[in-house]
Design an enzyme around this catalytic site. Structure first.
Site, PDB file in Angstrom:
ATOM      1  N   ASN A   7       0.862  -1.180   0.000  1.00 37.73           N
ATOM      2  CA  ASN A   7       0.000   0.000   0.000  1.00 37.73           C
ATOM      3  C   ASN A   7       0.904   1.238   0.000  1.00 37.73           C
ATOM      4  O   ASN A   7       1.452   1.613   1.029  1.00 37.73           O
ATOM      5  CB  ASN A   7      -0.883  -0.045   1.259  1.00 37.73           C
ATOM      6  CG  ASN A   7      -1.831   1.130   1.345  1.00 37.73           C
ATOM      7  OD1 ASN A   7      -1.803   2.032   0.523  1.00 37.73           O
ATOM      8  ND2 ASN A   7      -2.686   1.110   2.361  1.00 37.73           N
ATOM      9  N   ARG A  92      -2.688  -2.090  -3.354  1.00 38.16           N
ATOM     10  CA  ARG A  92      -3.873  -1.264  -3.120  1.00 38.16           C
ATOM     11  C   ARG A  92      -3.793  -0.082  -4.074  1.00 38.16           C
ATOM     12  O   ARG A  92      -2.786   0.630  -4.116  1.00 38.16           O
ATOM     13  CB  ARG A  92      -3.888  -0.748  -1.693  1.00 38.16           C
ATOM     14  CG  ARG A  92      -5.077   0.143  -1.461  1.00 38.16           C
ATOM     15  CD  ARG A  92      -4.961   0.927  -0.205  1.00 38.16           C
ATOM     16  NE  ARG A  92      -6.139   1.742  -0.069  1.00 38.16           N
ATOM     17  CZ  ARG A  92      -6.221   2.766   0.757  1.00 38.16           C
ATOM     18  NH1 ARG A  92      -5.212   3.081   1.518  1.00 38.16           N
ATOM     19  NH2 ARG A  92      -7.333   3.456   0.828  1.00 38.16           N
ATOM     20  N   HIS A 181     -12.788   3.605   0.214  1.00 40.36           N
ATOM     21  CA  HIS A 181     -12.811   2.608   1.308  1.00 40.36           C
ATOM     22  C   HIS A 181     -13.580   1.349   0.903  1.00 40.36           C
ATOM     23  O   HIS A 181     -14.055   0.605   1.769  1.00 40.36           O
ATOM     24  CB  HIS A 181     -13.505   3.140   2.584  1.00 40.36           C
ATOM     25  CG  HIS A 181     -12.814   4.274   3.263  1.00 40.36           C
ATOM     26  ND1 HIS A 181     -13.508   5.330   3.834  1.00 40.36           N
ATOM     27  CD2 HIS A 181     -11.511   4.515   3.485  1.00 40.36           C
ATOM     28  CE1 HIS A 181     -12.649   6.182   4.366  1.00 40.36           C
ATOM     29  NE2 HIS A 181     -11.434   5.713   4.174  1.00 40.36           N
ATOM     30  N   LEU A 210     -15.180   4.478  10.184  1.00 40.04           N
ATOM     31  CA  LEU A 210     -14.889   5.732  10.869  1.00 40.04           C
ATOM     32  C   LEU A 210     -13.435   5.736  11.318  1.00 40.04           C
ATOM     33  O   LEU A 210     -13.091   5.210  12.368  1.00 40.04           O
ATOM     34  CB  LEU A 210     -15.827   5.901  12.082  1.00 40.04           C
ATOM     35  CG  LEU A 210     -17.332   5.692  11.816  1.00 40.04           C
ATOM     36  CD1 LEU A 210     -18.131   5.878  13.095  1.00 40.04           C
ATOM     37  CD2 LEU A 210     -17.840   6.631  10.722  1.00 40.04           C
ATOM     38  N   ARG A 242     -10.989  16.694   7.218  1.00 42.00           N
ATOM     39  CA  ARG A 242     -11.774  17.053   6.030  1.00 42.00           C
ATOM     40  C   ARG A 242     -13.167  17.522   6.435  1.00 42.00           C
ATOM     41  O   ARG A 242     -13.777  16.960   7.348  1.00 42.00           O
ATOM     42  CB  ARG A 242     -11.910  15.850   5.089  1.00 42.00           C
ATOM     43  CG  ARG A 242     -10.612  15.406   4.480  1.00 42.00           C
ATOM     44  CD  ARG A 242     -10.851  14.335   3.412  1.00 42.00           C
ATOM     45  NE  ARG A 242      -9.639  13.600   3.150  1.00 42.00           N
ATOM     46  CZ  ARG A 242      -9.541  12.270   3.173  1.00 42.00           C
ATOM     47  NH1 ARG A 242     -10.608  11.525   3.430  1.00 42.00           N
ATOM     48  NH2 ARG A 242      -8.396  11.694   2.927  1.00 42.00           N
ATOM     49  N   GLY A 334     -14.365   3.764  14.831  1.00 41.06           N
ATOM     50  CA  GLY A 334     -15.505   2.844  14.923  1.00 41.06           C
ATOM     51  C   GLY A 334     -15.185   1.614  15.747  1.00 41.06           C
ATOM     52  O   GLY A 334     -16.035   1.084  16.464  1.00 41.06           O
ATOM     53  N   GLU A 385      -8.285  -4.635   5.362  1.00 37.88           N
ATOM     54  CA  GLU A 385      -8.185  -4.416   3.918  1.00 37.88           C
ATOM     55  C   GLU A 385      -7.067  -5.257   3.310  1.00 37.88           C
ATOM     56  O   GLU A 385      -7.186  -5.739   2.192  1.00 37.88           O
ATOM     57  CB  GLU A 385      -7.942  -2.915   3.652  1.00 37.88           C
ATOM     58  CG  GLU A 385      -9.188  -2.085   3.927  1.00 37.88           C
ATOM     59  CD  GLU A 385      -8.886  -0.618   4.192  1.00 37.88           C
ATOM     60  OE1 GLU A 385      -8.334  -0.325   5.274  1.00 37.88           O
ATOM     61  OE2 GLU A 385      -9.199   0.219   3.348  1.00 37.88           O
TER      62      GLU A 385
END
Ligand code: ADP
Length: 398
Positions: A7, A92, A181, A210, A242, A334, A385
């Site tokens: 990644n 990725r 995502h 999150l 953001r 999260g 991921e």
């Protein structure tokens, strides 16, 4: 077969190597400050307590990947005995535009397609491509696969991805919602189906990723039907730095008032806004929660604004799917913040969403945190991921 997952960011590179027989993580690591003074590689072999750290100049991604391979071959910290032990490399890649709706083996035409997508993701796709090129030079015989953040969202219906702009902007420039995502949303949706013992085809799921970047996705019968991030990852939820959704007229208003360039305003929206902008404290929710304990009202406001937006999207997606069976929380915040999950899920009982405050008092493990009488299951699922990338890479190359 062993699969290396890469990644690449602009100055950093994360990697994992997995043995796909049993999907065991063999080692993982991070290279930081590529092309900047103080380049460093940190490598962690599963089961070994001490980490391997290398501080040496690394001018390019190719040099960095060379050092990663050396670490993987190291006598003490390594997990392979020859480069040929790496059966495939999974990369990725952030943006595939409308070109790919699933992962693909990398060849010249894939690389050209990704080059075409650079203008859609100028910050992300170039370093992804650097990683691909570096690996193909260093291990030309090893097959590679690209796994895209946007791919899972390609199933969205037109009404979810078309912006109400002149249609020619979509036709000429492909201005539309893409969503990001995707690998994470897909992974946790599949885990939710396993945990609930219900086939994905029979589930309506809302997945809340999150982290520093944050997005919510509506998944019906295993397919993405809507997602909160848009043409870029700036749209949707309030994030660490953001802004998320806002009235676009604010952009030119701030430009004129502050006398700055348009791209500087966009920079503010990307890097100085979100919960950092509101609180003035930090983009990290751990700092915000600590500041709230000390009575900082703007930190408290930032958390409330963040939660408000997540609830807003959950409500919208329940309407869009005509119901919901499961809500999933994942990624740094999260997975770890019981407080945030509890604020988001409070007073949703009339929608059949009831959080169990005792079960919710947990971090970072797969578990169901809704009350037994909750019509909607609430799940905490750590995302993975890299495992998804390794699985697709294995499937497409073995
Ligand atoms: P990304 O991959 O987008 O950089 P992560 O998914 O790693 O982000 O999430 C990082 C964020 O998760 C941190 O900025 C922080 O806000 C939040 N986080 C991590 N651990 C905790 C915790 N224990 N309590 C509250 N928030 C946490």
């Amino acid at each position: 077969m062993k699969v290396l997952v890469i990644n690449c960011g602009s100055s950093s590179l994360k990697y994992q190597i997995l043995d796909m027989t049993g999907e065991a993580l063999l080692a993982k690591g991070l290279v930081e400050r590529i092309g900047i003074e103080g380049s460093a590689l940190t490598h962690e072999k599963t089961g070994l307590d001490d980490k391997f750290k290398l501080i040496t100049p690394m001018e390019s991604h190719k040099e960095a990947i060379g050092h990663v391979i050396d670490a993987l071959l190291d006598k003490e910290h390594g997990v392979i005995s020859s480069m040929r032990d790496i059966g495939a490399v999974g990369h990725r890649v952030v943006h595939a535009g409308e070109k790919y709706a699933s992962s693909v083996p990398i060849n010249d035409s894939v690389i050209s397609a990704l080059e075409e997508c650079v203008e859609l993701a100028p910050l992300h796709n170039p370093p992804n491509l650097l990683g691909i090129r570096a690996c193909s030079e260093l291990m030309p015989e090893t097959p590679m696969v690209a796994v895209f953040d946007t791919a899972f969202h390609q199933t969205m219906p037109q009404e979810a991805y078309i912006y109400a702009l002149p249609y020619r902007y979509y036709e000429k420039y492909k201005v539309r919602r893409y969503g990001f995502h995707g690998t994470s949303h897909k992974y946790v949706a599949e885990r939710a189906s396993v945990m609930l013992g219900v086939h994905l085809n029979d589930l309506k799921i809302i997945t809340c990723h999150l982290g520093n970047g944050a997005s919510v996705t509506a998944i019906k019968r295993g397919r993405c039907v809507d997602t909160s991030m848009g043409f870029t990852p700036l749209e949707g939820l309030v994030m660490g730095t953001r802004s998320g959704d806002l009235d676009p007229a604010i952009v030119s208003f701030i430009r004129d008032k502050e006398g700055i360039h348009l791209h500087d305003v966009i920079d503010v929206l990307n890097k100085e806004s979100g919960v950092l902008g509101i609180s003035g404290v930090s983009s990290d929710f751990r700092d915000l929660e600590a500041a709230v304990e000390e009575g900082n009202e703007r930190a408290s406001l930032a958390i409330k604004v963040f939660a408000h937006k997540v609830r807003f999207y959950i409500g919208a997606y329940i309407a869009e799917m005509n119901g919901v069976d499961a809500i999933v929380f994942t990624a740094g915040l999260g997975e770890n913040s019981a407080r945030m999950r509890s604020v988001i899920c409070s007073e949703l009982g009339n929608l059949g969403i009831k959080l169990d405050l005792v079960k919710n008092n947990v971090r970072g493990k797969e578990t169901i945190i809704s009350r037994d009488d909750s019509k909607v299951a609430i799940l905490l699922i750590p995302t993975n991921e890299e495992l998804m990338i390794a699985r697709d890479t294995y499937r497409l190359t073995r």
